[in-house]
Scaffold this motif. Structure first.
Motif, PDB file in Angstrom:
ATOM      1  N   THR A 116       0.861  -1.186   0.000  1.00 44.43           N
ATOM      2  CA  THR A 116       0.000   0.000   0.000  1.00 44.43           C
ATOM      3  C   THR A 116       0.894   1.231   0.000  1.00 44.43           C
ATOM      4  O   THR A 116       1.539   1.538   1.009  1.00 44.43           O
ATOM      5  N   LEU A 117       0.939   1.912  -1.138  1.00 40.58           N
ATOM      6  CA  LEU A 117       1.858   3.037  -1.293  1.00 40.58           C
ATOM      7  C   LEU A 117       1.071   4.317  -1.533  1.00 40.58           C
ATOM      8  O   LEU A 117       0.326   4.436  -2.508  1.00 40.58           O
ATOM      9  N   THR A 118       1.236   5.279  -0.645  1.00 32.29           N
ATOM     10  CA  THR A 118       0.663   6.610  -0.819  1.00 32.29           C
ATOM     11  C   THR A 118       1.744   7.507  -1.421  1.00 32.29           C
ATOM     12  O   THR A 118       2.850   7.579  -0.890  1.00 32.29           O
ATOM     13  N   VAL A 119       1.419   8.145  -2.527  1.00 34.21           N
ATOM     14  CA  VAL A 119       2.389   8.995  -3.208  1.00 34.21           C
ATOM     15  C   VAL A 119       1.943  10.446  -3.118  1.00 34.21           C
ATOM     16  O   VAL A 119       0.824  10.797  -3.498  1.00 34.21           O
ATOM     17  N   LYS A 120       2.789  11.288  -2.586  1.00 32.16           N
ATOM     18  CA  LYS A 120       2.529  12.719  -2.509  1.00 32.16           C
ATOM     19  C   LYS A 120       3.628  13.436  -3.284  1.00 32.16           C
ATOM     20  O   LYS A 120       4.777  12.976  -3.296  1.00 32.16           O
ATOM     21  N   LYS A 121       3.270  14.541  -3.907  1.00 35.55           N
ATOM     22  CA  LYS A 121       4.306  15.250  -4.654  1.00 35.55           C
ATOM     23  C   LYS A 121       4.157  16.747  -4.479  1.00 35.55           C
ATOM     24  O   LYS A 121       3.059  17.277  -4.328  1.00 35.55           O
ATOM     25  N   VAL A 153       6.521  14.120 -11.844  1.00 34.02           N
ATOM     26  CA  VAL A 153       6.076  12.726 -11.917  1.00 34.02           C
ATOM     27  C   VAL A 153       4.678  12.601 -11.324  1.00 34.02           C
ATOM     28  O   VAL A 153       4.406  13.104 -10.223  1.00 34.02           O
ATOM     29  N   GLU A 154       3.800  11.913 -12.051  1.00 32.07           N
ATOM     30  CA  GLU A 154       2.449  11.706 -11.555  1.00 32.07           C
ATOM     31  C   GLU A 154       2.408  10.491 -10.630  1.00 32.07           C
ATOM     32  O   GLU A 154       3.039   9.459 -10.912  1.00 32.07           O
ATOM     33  N   PRO A 155       1.650  10.581  -9.526  1.00 32.43           N
ATOM     34  CA  PRO A 155       1.591   9.461  -8.572  1.00 32.43           C
ATOM     35  C   PRO A 155       1.199   8.126  -9.199  1.00 32.43           C
ATOM     36  O   PRO A 155       1.806   7.091  -8.895  1.00 32.43           O
ATOM     37  N   VAL A 198       5.514   7.929   0.103  1.00 35.68           N
ATOM     38  CA  VAL A 198       6.696   8.484  -0.545  1.00 35.68           C
ATOM     39  C   VAL A 198       6.382   9.895  -1.007  1.00 35.68           C
ATOM     40  O   VAL A 198       5.326  10.157  -1.590  1.00 35.68           O
ATOM     41  N   PHE A 199       7.283  10.812  -0.714  1.00 38.94           N
ATOM     42  CA  PHE A 199       7.160  12.209  -1.128  1.00 38.94           C
ATOM     43  C   PHE A 199       8.107  12.444  -2.299  1.00 38.94           C
ATOM     44  O   PHE A 199       9.330  12.238  -2.161  1.00 38.94           O
ATOM     45  N   LEU A 200       7.561  12.839  -3.428  1.00 42.44           N
ATOM     46  CA  LEU A 200       8.371  13.227  -4.583  1.00 42.44           C
ATOM     47  C   LEU A 200       8.534  14.738  -4.519  1.00 42.44           C
ATOM     48  O   LEU A 200       7.570  15.485  -4.684  1.00 42.44           O
ATOM     49  N   THR A 201       9.735  15.196  -4.283  1.00 41.07           N
ATOM     50  CA  THR A 201       9.904  16.624  -4.017  1.00 41.07           C
ATOM     51  C   THR A 201      11.327  17.051  -4.360  1.00 41.07           C
ATOM     52  O   THR A 201      12.060  16.335  -5.067  1.00 41.07           O
ATOM     53  N   ARG A 202      11.701  18.212  -3.889  1.00 43.54           N
ATOM     54  CA  ARG A 202      13.063  18.701  -4.024  1.00 43.54           C
ATOM     55  C   ARG A 202      13.615  19.010  -2.637  1.00 43.54           C
ATOM     56  O   ARG A 202      12.909  19.563  -1.794  1.00 43.54           O
ATOM     57  N   VAL A 203      14.847  18.670  -2.439  1.00 47.36           N
ATOM     58  CA  VAL A 203      15.552  19.005  -1.202  1.00 47.36           C
ATOM     59  C   VAL A 203      16.784  19.803  -1.591  1.00 47.36           C
ATOM     60  O   VAL A 203      17.655  19.298  -2.314  1.00 47.36           O
TER      61      VAL A 203
END
Length: 391
Positions: free
Chosen positions: A340-345, A350-352, A369-374
């Motif tokens: 069960t993967l929750t994807v936030k961006k 990238v689309e979840p 998982v957070f798709l982001t920039r650090v």
């Protein structure tokens, strides 16, 4: 108009009650049966209204929705009852006893105002919409407090009313309208109308640019259950103030004019501020409350080393930080048996659903998982909602 008139007859009301819970899949069979005893036009109108009432239950609650009347646009554009009730409560706390509700639509806000004990003049230029608003005032037993008038709002004299409420149309033939001056009526007209009364509230899109907010207005962004619903420009309250209000509650975060939060390394916890907080540009206030900072100067995620309760952001405990690499993420999820993967961006193209399809999560466990920039670099942060016992 003819549909509404026939539904208000005794036969129409009885038919509405009969078809109230009709499922979409059963409509054809129900219509065929009922047309043996009722006019086809009345049967179609009743089934159409039942369908609208079922849709409206999410906004108005089942008890009210099954008594009210709707148009397709009315269901789509009307204010959620909880938000309308909150706004009516603010007006009542200001001592307002009468409101000119301009662009009243099907009357959702007028109903909330009347239930707060406020006398309402509800105005809409569309004859069908005005008739529906009048029918709703009657259906909910509020006709003594709500006067519905079909008229052009720009020609209505609001003198003598304690407050003005304006909800301009923000949709056109091509969909949503983003330019406030393209509202109907334009925001500049609504602001002028607001300044004629001791108090006023203008409902605007939550994406309104901050520079479009008049200097003598208070700007409030409202979310309900985590979803941003609207922004309101208040007049006669606190000029220049900014607040984010979260429903249910309400809980209000007020701006203090803080500078942007510092950027710092990703800590143990990542906080996702409520959308109203982000729209109100109050992430700095949340970061200060959490003793945290931003993961990137352009990204509204707050990171901190300690878990602190706050109603204004959702906390996650971060277990892994990876540079953006789908193969590495897939291997990590397989190792952790994540199905069960929750994807936030935020800050990622990238689309979840695309990511989910490529990593093919499988297993009994869950992760976020957070798709982001650090610090400017595309990054994946993996974790899970923070548990209270982790403090």
């Amino acid at each position: 108009m003819n549909d509404l008139a026939c539904l208000l007859t005794p036969e129409g009301r009885a038919l509405l009650e009969e078809v109230r819970d009709t499922a979409p899949a059963d409509e054809l069979a129900v219509a065929t049966r009922l047309r043996r005893e009722h006019p086809a036009e009345l049967v179609s109108a009743a089934l159409g209204q039942a369908r609208l009432r079922q849709r409206a239950a999410a906004k108005f609650g089942a008890a009210d929705a099954r008594r009210m009347f709707f148009t397709p646009n009315g269901v789509e554009q009307s204010t959620r009852a909880s938000v309308a009730a909150y706004r009516a409560g603010r007006l009542r706390e200001l001592g307002v006893t009468s409101v000119a509700d301009l662009c009243c639509g099907i009357g959702g806000d007028a109903v909330a105002l009347a239930r707060a004990g406020i006398r309402v003049l509800a105005v809409d230029r569309d004859p069908v919409t005005a008739a529906v608003a009048r029918a709703n005032a009657d259906a909910l037993g509020l006709a003594e407090l709500i006067e519905v008038r079909q008229a052009d709002v720009t020609e209505v004299d609001t003198a003598g009313w304690d407050a003005v409420f304006v909800d301009p149309a923000r949709r056109g033939g091509r969909g949503r309208v983003f330019d406030p001056e393209a509202y109907s009526p334009p925001l500049s007209w609504a602001v002028g109308a607001a300044r004629t009364a001791p108090h006023a509230a203008l409902k605007v899109a939550p994406g309104i640019p901050h520079e479009a907010v008049p200097a003598d207005a208070e700007a409030e962004w409202i979310s309900d259950g985590g979803d941003v619903k609207e922004a309101v420009l208040w007049f006669g309250t606190a000029p220049g103030a900014v607040r984010a209000t979260l429903l249910p509650g309400p809980r209000a975060l007020r701006g203090r004019g803080l500078p942007d939060p510092p950027v710092r390394a990703v800590g143990r916890y990542l906080y996702e501020p409520d959308g109203a907080v982000i729209r109100a540009h109050l992430v700095a206030e949340v970061a200060e409350e959490l003793d945290g900072g931003l993961i990137d100067p352009t990204i509204a995620y707050v990171t901190a080393d300690h878990l602190r309760p706050t109603p204004y952001a959702v906390p996650y405990e971060i277990t892994d930080r990876l540079p953006f690499n789908l193969k590495k993420l897939k291997a990590l999820l397989r190792e952790r048996e994540v199905g069960t993967l929750t994807v936030k961006k935020r800050g990622s193209a990238v689309e979840p659903e695309e990511l989910r399809r490529k990593v093919k999560p499988q297993g009994p466990n869950a992760a976020t998982v957070f798709l982001t920039r650090v610090a400017g670099a595309p990054t994946m942060l993996v974790g899970a909602p923070a548990r209270p016992e982790a403090r």
